[in-house]
Design an enzyme around this catalytic site. Structure first.
Site, mmCIF file in Angstrom:
data_model
loop_
_atom_site.group_PDB
_atom_site.id
_atom_site.type_symbol
_atom_site.label_atom_id
_atom_site.label_comp_id
_atom_site.label_asym_id
_atom_site.label_seq_id
_atom_site.Cartn_x
_atom_site.Cartn_y
_atom_site.Cartn_z
ATOM 1 N N GLU A 1 0.769 -1.198 0.183
ATOM 2 C CA GLU A 1 -0.069 -0.081 0.020
ATOM 3 C C GLU A 1 0.910 1.314 0.054
ATOM 4 O OE1 GLU A 1 -3.122 0.106 -0.428
ATOM 5 O OE2 GLU A 1 -3.607 -2.152 -0.282
ATOM 6 N N SER B 1 -40.750 -37.416 39.128
ATOM 7 C CA SER B 1 -40.311 -37.715 40.625
ATOM 8 C C SER B 1 -39.160 -36.850 41.190
ATOM 9 C CB SER B 1 -39.653 -39.256 40.741
ATOM 10 O OG SER B 1 -40.843 -40.092 40.200
#
Length: 851
Positions: free
Chosen positions: A91, A462
Site C-alpha cells: 500500500e 419424581s
C-alpha cells in the site's frame, strides 16, 4: 531576442506565481470552508470504533464476540513485523518518509479526476486510507477528496507514524464482515497474527484494495495473483529474500471462512449475556466494546458440553440408525478439494462433522472428513448401526459416495454418527450463591437456539418428590414413618376422571418407610403422603424453593411432579438441599466492563452465610416450627428487593417480549408439557450494591436429612448408576414422567448442584425401558467425574437438632436391644417414634388411613 525571451519567461513566471498564489488561496479558502466539518485532533483520538461485545468466562477465557463487525483490536507491538512490512509493500512503501501525502501521486490523481470526470483515482497513502475509513464518507467528489487531504495532514500532525499504522491495520475492511488485520487472520485462516506464514500475510495485505475481487475463499485465482504482486514488492524492498518469496508464491491457498476463535464453547450463555447487556445498556451496546464476564467455569463448561452430547448420542444410538445424509457421485480421480466441495453445504452439528465415504472394505471404511482430511472407520465405529447387517461387515452398512456424519478424533480415526432427534439440557450451579458455572441449552446452538435450560417448561416427575418429603418432615413425619405402598383408585374432581396411579415398576411393597419410599421412588407412597400433609400445605412449601404456585396443579398429581418447570428452576430448588437450607437466586454475569475497561456493573448475589446469626426467616424444627405462610411472606419480601431492577429492564424491552426468549421452535402438540418459560428475573442491582445474605427457607436439620436420604438414592436406589463415581458425598434424585416423555437427574454435593433433562421437543415418549436412571444419570456422571476429580470426599457435618435411634426396619418403631432387624435412623429432635407404637399415620395426617 534575449530581451524578448526574458520578457516571456518573466511573464510565465508571473503567471505561474499568480496561479500558485491562487492555488494556495483556494486551498486555504477550502480549508476555512471545510474546517467545521473536519474532526478535531482530540475527536480523532476519542472516536469510538465499532467493537463487538465480548463475552468471557469468569477467568477471562473468550466465549463469544457479538456485533455487526468482526473486529479484534491489537496494538502496534502485537502486530508482527512481517505483517506490517507486507502492508507497507502493498500500500505505501514510503509511509515512514512522507508527511502523509505523496504529492506526485496526489497531483496525478487530481489531473485524472479533472480530465475524466469520474473521480476514481486515489492518493493511496496509508494515512489517507485511514482518514477515509475512520472519519469520511465513501463519496467520490472534489469536496470529499479535499476533506481527506485536510484530515490526513491533521492526523500526521497529531499522531505518530506507529499510531497511524496501528489504527489503519485495525480499521481497514477485509471482507467477510472482518475489520482489522487480526480479525481477518481469524476469518480466512483461523489463526492469530503471530502464526501467519509469509504467504498468508501477503494475501491479507492484498485484500484492502478490493476485498471482494481478491477474496481467497470465493476468488482463489485472483487472490493468488494479488499475493504474487505483494510478494514481489516485498522482495524488491528486501523485506524477504528470493527463496522465501518463491516458496510463498508456491504455497497452496488454504483459506476458508472460519468461525470466530473462542477459548470456551458456551453459545447459549453468550446469548443470555447479550440479552442482559442490551437490556441494561440498549441495542447499541453490542457494538460499543462492552465486555461481559460470566459466571461460567471454563473447565466445567467444556465437560458439560461433552457430557450432554455423548449422552444424547448414546440414547440415539440405542434407537437405531436412520441412514445416510445423501449419496453423491465420486469420480475416480477425486481429490480433497473435490470432497470439500461435496460437503460444503453440510454444516457441523455439535461435535459431529460431515464426511463422505471414499472407499470401503469388509473390515473398514476410508472417509474424508470436512476440514479434517482422511480418517478410518472400523467395525467398532459402525456396529451400533448394524441392525440386521452381518457382524464385522463394514461394507454392508457403508458405500462409496455416502455422505454421513462422524465423530472424529482428529488423528485419523472416526465413528459413524447421526444428529440426535432428542434434545437435552444441563445446568450446574454454585449452591453458595447461585452462580451458573455451566450451561448447555441443547445439543447444538447453531441448529437449534432454543435454550432448554431457561425456556423449556417440562414436568420434573419424581424429581419433585424431595420437596414433598421435605415438607412432610416439617409436619410430624420422619424417615421411619410407615406408609402403605399399595394400589389406589381415586375419583378426584380436579383430575376429572378416575385415576389409577401406579409405580414405575408395576409392583407394590406394602408398608414402607418414608426413606425407602423416596430412595426407590414409590409413587403410591408419595400420593398418600401428599394427601396426608395436604395439597395446600405442599404448594405453599414449594414456593420457598422458587416454584410458582400459579403453575402448580392443585390436586394429587402434584406428588408425581406434574407441575411445569424449567431445568434452571429445578436446579435452583435443589440448591437449597445442597447448601444446607438457603434460597439462592441463579445469576449469569459477574461484571460488565465498558470499552475502556471500567467496571460499569457488578453482580451482588445472595450468598449463604452459615456462620451469620439467624435472620428470622428460617422455619424452626421440632415442636416450634414456622408456618408456611410466614415463609412465603419472607420470600416475597426478598423478591421485592429486586423489583426496581426488574422494572428497569421491563422498560427497555418491548411489551410482552422476554429478554431470554429468541424465536421459539414450532408449537408442540402437547402444550401442557412443553411451554415457554416466562422472563427470568434478571438480577441487575446498582453498581454500589454490597453482598446480600441468602434467606434460610428450611431448617439445617431438615436439609441434612433430605441430603442423607438422597445419598441413599445413589447408593442403592434409582440413581445407583452414579455410584460409579465412588464417592459418599453426592446425593440426588431421578425423575421420569408418564411414558418417559421427560427424564431427569438432579444431583449435588456441598459445592455443586447439577440438573440434567432429556426429552423430545414435541414431548414424545423416549421409548421402552428409558428413564432418568438410564438417560440422564450417565450425563450427570460424566460432568461430576470432571468437576469432583480434585475435590476431597468430605461428609456433610451433622447440624444441631438431629439425633439417631435404633428402629425396626419393618415397623419403623423403636427397636428393642435384641432386635435382629434393628437399623439406625436419624430424627429431628422431639420426633422419635414411640416404642411398640401401632402402625398408622401421624396424628395430623387427616381422617383417612394410609393403608
Amino acid at each position: 531576442m534575449k530581451s524578448r525571451t526574458l520578457r516571456v519567461l518573466a511573464g510565465l513566471s508571473a503567471i505561474g506565481f499568480v496561479l500558485l498564489l491562487g492555488i494556495i488561496y483556494a486551498f486555504l479558502a477550502a480549508y476555512v470552508y471545510l474546517a467545521p466539518s473536519l474532526p478535531s485532533s482530540e475527536g480523532m483520538r476519542t472516536l469510538p470504533q465499532q467493537v463487538p461485545l465480548r463475552v468471557y468466562t469468569r477467568s477471562g477465557a473468550l466465549i463469544s464476540q457479538i456485533g455487526e463487525q468482526r473486529r479484534v483490536p491489537v496494538s502496534y507491538d502485537e502486530i508482527p513485523e512481517l505483517v506490517r512490512e507486507a502492508f507497507l509493500a502493498a500500500e505505501d512503501d514510503r509511509f515512514f518518509q512522507h508527511g502523509g501525502i505523496d504529492y506526485f501521486s496526489a497531483l496525478r490523481s487530481i489531473y485524472v479526476d479533472l480530465t475524466t470526470g469520474d473521480y476514481s483515482q486515489g492518493a493511496s497513502t496509508i494515512t489517507m486510507q485511514t482518514a477515509r475509513n475512520m472519519f469520511l464518507t465513501r463519496d467520490k467528489n472534489i469536496t470529499r477528496k479535499l476533506q481527506e487531504i485536510f484530515v490526513t495532514l491533521r492526523m500526521e500532525h497529531s499522531f505518530t507514524k506507529q499510531e497511524i499504522l496501528e489504527t489503519y491495520l485495525n480499521v481497514i475492511f477485509f471482507g467477510q464482515r472482518a475489520y482489522g488485520v487480526a480479525a481477518a487472520a481469524e476469518v480466512y485462516f483461523g489463526k492469530p497474527l503471530n502464526r501467519l506464514s509469509v504467504a498468508e500475510a501477503a494475501m491479507l495485505a492484498g485484500l484492502p484494495q478490493a476485498p471482494s475481487r481478491y477474496n481467497p475463499v470465493t476468488n482463489p485465482q485472483r487472490a493468488a495473483e494479488r499475493r504474487r504482486y505483494v510478494l514481489q514488492r516485498m522482495l524488491a524492498l528486501r523485506y524477504i529474500d528470493a527463496d522465501t518469496a518463491h516458496r510463498a508464491m508456491s504455497e497452496q491457498i488454504n483459506a476458508h471462512e472460519y468461525a470466530p476463535r473462542f477459548d470456551v464453547e458456551a453459545p447459549y450463555m453468550a446469548e443470555i449475556a447479550r440479552q442482559i447487556v442490551v437490556a441494561r445498556f440498549g441495542d447499541a451496546a453490542v457494538n460499543a466494546g462492552y465486555r461481559a464476564f460470566t459466571t461460567i467455569d471454563g473447565r466445567l463448561q467444556t465437560a458439560a458440553n461433552r457430557a450432554l452430547r455423548l449422552g444424547l448420542i448414546d440414547y440415539d444410538r440405542r434407537h437405531g440408525y436412520r441412514g445416510v445424509i445423501r449419496r453423491v457421485r465420486l469420480d475416480a480421480s477425486a481429490e480433497p478439494r473435490d470432497f470439500e466441495a461435496l460437503l460444503n453445504d453440510i454444516a457441523p452439528v455439535g461435535n459431529l462433522q460431515a464426511a463422505v465415504v471414499a472407499s470401503v472394505a469388509p473390515a473398514a471404511a476410508r472417509v474424508y472428513v470436512r476440514g479434517g482430511g482422511f480418517a478410518q472407520i472400523d467395525w467398532d465405529g459402525v456396529s451400533w448401526a448394524r441392525g440386521g447387517a452381518p457382524t464385522g461387515k463394514v461394507d454392508s452398512l457403508l458405500h462409496r459416495g455416502d455422505a454421513i456424519y462422524v465423530v472424529s478424533d482428529g488423528a485419523g480415526h472416526a465413528q459413524l454418527a447421526q444428529v440426535p432427534g432428542v434434545q437435552g439440557a444441563l445446568v450446574a450451579l454454585d449452591p453458595h450463591d447461585g452462580a451458573v458455572v455451566a450451561l448447555v441449552g441443547g445439543f447444538d446452538y447453531f441448529s437449534n437456539a432454543w435454550n432448554h435450560v431457561t425456556q423449556a417448561r417440562r414436568q420434573p416427575g419424581s424429581g419433585f418428590k424431595p420437596f414433598l418429603y421435605s415438607c412432610s418432615l416439617e409436619h410430624d413425619f420422619t424417615p421411619a414413618s410407615i406408609i402403605m405402598d399399595a394400589p389406589v383408585v381415586m375419583a378426584d374432581g380436579s383430575v376429572e376422571q378416575v385415576w389409577r396411579p401406579k409405580n414405575d415398576s408395576g409392583t407394590f411393597s406394602g408398608p414402607t418407610r418414608l426413606r425407602e419410599a423416596l430412595v426407590h421412588s414409590r409413587n403410591l407412597v408419595s400420593i398418600r403422603l401428599l394427601r396426608a400433609v395436604g395439597t395446600d400445605t405442599v404448594l405453599d412449601y414449594a414456593t420457598r424453593f422458587g416454584f410458582d404456585r400459579a403453575t402448580m396443579p392443585d390436586n394429587l398429581t402434584l406428588a408425581l411432579g406434574t407441575l411445569p418447570a424449567t431445568p434452571l428452576e429445578v436446579a435452583t430448588g435443589y440448591a437449597a438441599f445442597a447448601n444446607g437450607g438457603y434460597k439462592v437466586d441463579p445469576y449469569f454475569i459477574e461484571r460488565i466492563e465498558d470499552a475502556q475497561g471500567k467496571t460499569v456493573w457488578r453482580a451482588a448475589p445472595r450468598e449463604v452465610c452459615e456462620s451469620c446469626a439467624d435472620d428470622g426467616t428460617a422455619p424452626a424444627t421440632g415442636a416450634g416450627q414456622a408456618s408456611a405462610a410466614g415463609q412465603a411472606a419472607s420470600a416475597g419480601q426478598a423478591a421485592a428487593a429486586d423489583q426496581p431492577a426488574a422494572d428497569a429492564i421491563a422498560q427497555v424491552l418491548p411489551p410482552g417480549v422476554s429478554p431470554l426468549d429468541p424465536t421459539p421452535p414450532p408449537q408442540p402438540r402437547s402444550t401442557n408439557l412443553l411451554t415457554v418459560a416466562p422472563p427470568l428475573a434478571l438480577q441487575l442491582p446498582p453498581l454500589s450494591a454490597t453482598t446480600r445474605r441468602a434467606p434460610r427457607v428450611i431448617g439445617a436439620a431438615n436439609a441434612w436429612l433430605m441430603d442423607n436420604i438422597m445419598a441413599d438414592v445413589i447408593k442403592r436406589g434409582t440413581g445407583i448408576r452414579a455410584r460409579v463415581l465412588g464417592r459418599d458425598d453426592v446425593s440426588g434424585k431421578t425423575g421420569t414422567t408418564d411414558e418417559a416423555r421427560d427424564t431427569w437427574f438432579n444431583g449435588f454435593n456441598q459445592n455443586l448442584e447439577a440438573t440434567v433433562w432429556v426429552g423430545f421437543d414435541q414431548a414424545e415418549p423416549l421409548g421402552e425401558g428409558e428413564e432418568g436412571s438410564s438417560v440422564a444419570v450417565p450425563i450427570w456422571v460424566r460432568l461430576m467425574r470432571v468437576a469432583l476429580s480434585d475435590v476431597p470426599d468430605v461428609p456433610r457435618p451433622v447440624p444441631a437438632g438431629l439425633l439417631t435411634a435404633r428402629i425396626n426396619a419393618q415397623t419403623g418403631q423403636l427397636a428393642k436391644a435384641d432386635d435382629p432387624a434393628a437399623i439406625s435412623e436419624y430424627f429431628l429432635t422431639g420426633r422419635l417414634p414411640p416404642a411398640g407404637a401401632a402402625l398408622g399415620t401421624p396424628s395430623n395426617s387427616g381422617s383417612e388411613p394410609l393403608f
